[in-house]
Design a protein around this motif. Structure first.
Motif, PDB file in Angstrom:
ATOM      1  N   UNK A 265      18.922   9.408  35.865  1.00  0.00           N
ATOM      2  CA  UNK A 265      19.181   9.384  37.309  1.00  0.00           C
ATOM      3  C   UNK A 265      20.038   8.177  37.679  1.00  0.00           C
ATOM      4  N   UNK A 266      19.721   7.022  37.114  1.00  0.00           N
ATOM      5  CA  UNK A 266      20.497   5.817  37.411  1.00  0.00           C
ATOM      6  C   UNK A 266      21.946   5.988  36.981  1.00  0.00           C
ATOM      7  N   UNK A 267      22.150   6.613  35.817  1.00  0.00           N
ATOM      8  CA  UNK A 267      23.513   6.866  35.355  1.00  0.00           C
ATOM      9  C   UNK A 267      24.245   7.786  36.320  1.00  0.00           C
ATOM     10  N   UNK A 268      23.577   8.862  36.729  1.00  0.00           N
ATOM     11  CA  UNK A 268      24.200   9.825  37.646  1.00  0.00           C
ATOM     12  C   UNK A 268      24.490   9.205  39.006  1.00  0.00           C
ATOM     13  N   UNK A 269      23.660   8.256  39.421  1.00  0.00           N
ATOM     14  CA  UNK A 269      23.815   7.646  40.748  1.00  0.00           C
ATOM     15  C   UNK A 269      24.745   6.443  40.732  1.00  0.00           C
ATOM     16  N   UNK A 270      25.228   6.061  39.548  1.00  0.00           N
ATOM     17  CA  UNK A 270      26.197   4.982  39.469  1.00  0.00           C
ATOM     18  C   UNK A 270      25.626   3.603  39.717  1.00  0.00           C
ATOM     19  N   UNK A 271      24.353   3.402  39.367  1.00  0.00           N
ATOM     20  CA  UNK A 271      23.729   2.094  39.532  1.00  0.00           C
ATOM     21  C   UNK A 271      23.324   1.555  38.167  1.00  0.00           C
ATOM     22  N   UNK A 272      22.819   0.319  38.137  1.00  0.00           N
ATOM     23  CA  UNK A 272      22.434  -0.309  36.880  1.00  0.00           C
ATOM     24  C   UNK A 272      21.399   0.537  36.143  1.00  0.00           C
ATOM     25  N   UNK A 273      21.629   0.777  34.875  1.00  0.00           N
ATOM     26  CA  UNK A 273      20.729   1.598  34.068  1.00  0.00           C
ATOM     27  C   UNK A 273      19.783   0.676  33.300  1.00  0.00           C
ATOM     28  N   UNK A 274      18.594   0.436  33.893  1.00  0.00           N
ATOM     29  CA  UNK A 274      17.622  -0.448  33.248  1.00  0.00           C
ATOM     30  C   UNK A 274      16.248   0.200  33.086  1.00  0.00           C
ATOM     31  N   UNK A 275      16.097   1.443  33.564  1.00  0.00           N
ATOM     32  CA  UNK A 275      14.816   2.119  33.426  1.00  0.00           C
ATOM     33  C   UNK A 275      13.720   1.559  34.300  1.00  0.00           C
ATOM     34  N   UNK A 276      14.090   0.737  35.297  1.00  0.00           N
ATOM     35  CA  UNK A 276      13.106   0.131  36.195  1.00  0.00           C
ATOM     36  C   UNK A 276      13.334   0.627  37.619  1.00  0.00           C
ATOM     37  N   UNK A 277      12.229   0.835  38.324  1.00  0.00           N
ATOM     38  CA  UNK A 277      12.314   1.356  39.690  1.00  0.00           C
ATOM     39  C   UNK A 277      12.285   0.186  40.673  1.00  0.00           C
ATOM     40  N   UNK A 278      13.453  -0.419  40.878  1.00  0.00           N
ATOM     41  CA  UNK A 278      13.578  -1.516  41.826  1.00  0.00           C
ATOM     42  C   UNK A 278      14.170  -1.048  43.137  1.00  0.00           C
ATOM     43  N   UNK A 279      14.451  -1.996  44.049  1.00  0.00           N
ATOM     44  CA  UNK A 279      14.991  -1.637  45.365  1.00  0.00           C
ATOM     45  C   UNK A 279      16.305  -0.868  45.303  1.00  0.00           C
ATOM     46  N   UNK A 280      17.211  -1.228  44.372  1.00  0.00           N
ATOM     47  CA  UNK A 280      18.480  -0.520  44.281  1.00  0.00           C
ATOM     48  C   UNK A 280      18.255   0.938  43.878  1.00  0.00           C
ATOM     49  N   UNK A 281      17.355   1.141  42.918  1.00  0.00           N
ATOM     50  CA  UNK A 281      17.044   2.501  42.490  1.00  0.00           C
ATOM     51  C   UNK A 281      16.390   3.282  43.620  1.00  0.00           C
ATOM     52  N   UNK A 282      15.459   2.657  44.313  1.00  0.00           N
ATOM     53  CA  UNK A 282      14.789   3.324  45.434  1.00  0.00           C
ATOM     54  C   UNK A 282      15.806   3.780  46.468  1.00  0.00           C
ATOM     55  N   UNK A 283      16.712   2.885  46.841  1.00  0.00           N
ATOM     56  CA  UNK A 283      17.713   3.227  47.848  1.00  0.00           C
ATOM     57  C   UNK A 283      18.584   4.392  47.389  1.00  0.00           C
ATOM     58  N   UNK A 284      19.061   4.320  46.138  1.00  0.00           N
ATOM     59  CA  UNK A 284      19.955   5.351  45.630  1.00  0.00           C
ATOM     60  C   UNK A 284      19.259   6.706  45.531  1.00  0.00           C
ATOM     61  N   UNK A 285      18.019   6.709  45.072  1.00  0.00           N
ATOM     62  CA  UNK A 285      17.268   7.954  44.963  1.00  0.00           C
ATOM     63  C   UNK A 285      17.014   8.551  46.344  1.00  0.00           C
ATOM     64  N   UNK A 286      16.676   7.696  47.301  1.00  0.00           N
ATOM     65  CA  UNK A 286      16.439   8.193  48.661  1.00  0.00           C
ATOM     66  C   UNK A 286      17.708   8.826  49.240  1.00  0.00           C
TER      67      UNK A 286
END
Length: 299
Positions: free
Chosen positions: A214-235
């Motif tokens: 998902x992180x790769x598809x969303x163009x954000x850092x790929x670290x396997x951790x659910x941080x604020x950047x991941x939360x925002x992008x997924x939302x």
């Protein structure tokens, strides 16, 4: 601060549409981590054996007004609480039993509130005790026999009927609800097409691999951790169901992809304080800042 390993087992409270923030004169701010946490501040040997069964709506000065979040029936007033404060019990028409703790003893009398009285959303219920400085909110299923809150002893599982009010409180301030629990995150990854397993499973290697995809598809850092950047992008992706491979792809490229930025921008405008909620606090006044930060971060 220690937190119960069982906190994720507690289902989220739903309640009615658009519940009101119960501290109208106080900037919305609350501790999302407090459910299932310990009690480190001045607790006695007995109270330290309990887990925190609700969340704290903080920053309330002495005399701050408390209002009803929803229409309902007053199930109790001036109920014993802590630090000399009292609690109001409200059974909502949407099926919740709410505990509003930290009010000044007798302050309900100012507004003519009595047990058994029907109140409307926004009706005044009491005032906050300044030494307590917050409103403690617990939520339960409004089941037959429920007349008070339940103590959550550390050696026991969560009490029957206890609900997690975090997403409920987020809805009070108009926020997109954060994805706090493992099953919420797995469901989100499944909705985005990156996870095919059981959403009731524990977070493990399969979930981490799905998150990285998902992180790769969303163009954000790929670290396997659910941080604020991941939360925002997924939302953003959940709301927009982005048709292209990544948010960056949606902002560039010929043809139909050029239509995506407007849609993505609209969603960013509606995404309010998700990042702040994930980090532990929700402040309604930072809505604009979060949107700007998202745009800069992905520029």
């Amino acid at each position: 601060m220690a937190r119960s390993p069982d906190w994720e087992k507690i289902p989220m409270a739903t309640g009615g549409d658009a519940p009101a923030w119960p501290l109208p004169s106080v900037t919305p701010k609350f501790a999302t981590w407090s459910l299932g946490g310990g009690r480190p501040f001045g607790c006695t040997a007995k109270t330290c054996q309990r887990w925190h069964a609700g969340i704290d709506l903080t920053g309330a000065p002495n005399g701050a007004l408390v209002i009803a979040p929803e229409d309902g029936l007053i199930a109790g007033v001036d109920k014993g609480w802590t630090d000399g404060t009292r609690a109001v019990f409200l059974q909502t028409e949407s099926g919740l039993f709410l505990v509003l703790g930290g009010v000044i003893a007798g302050s309900h009398k100012e507004f003519g509130i009595t047990t058994g009285q029907h109140v409307k959303k926004g009706d005044k219920l009491g005032r906050i005790e300044g030494d307590y400085g917050m409103l403690h909110l617990e939520a339960y299923k409004a089941e037959p026999g429920r007349t008070a809150n339940s103590r959550w002893w550390k050696d026991d599982p969560p009490p029957d009927g206890l609900l997690n009010p975090t997403n409920y409180v987020e809805r009070m301030v108009g926020a997109t609800v954060s994805l706090l629990q493992t099953r919420q995150r797995l469901q989100a990854l499944k909705d985005l097409g990156h996870y095919t397993g059981d959403v009731a499973a524990a977070w493990g290697p399969q979930a981490i691999e799905a998150l990285k995809k998902a992180q790769t598809a969303l163009g954000i850092a790929v670290d396997g951790k659910w941080g604020p950047e991941t939360e925002d992008a997924v939302q953003v992706a959940l709301n927009a169901q982005v048709p292209c491979g990544s948010l960056e792809d949606c902002n560039a490229g010929p043809g139909a992809a050029n239509e995506a930025p407007a849609k993505a921008t609209d969603v960013l405008g509606s995404l309010r304080i998700v990042g702040a909620i994930v980090s532990g606090l929700a402040v309604a006044g930072i809505v604009g800042g979060i949107v700007v930060t998202l745009r800069r971060r992905r520029a």
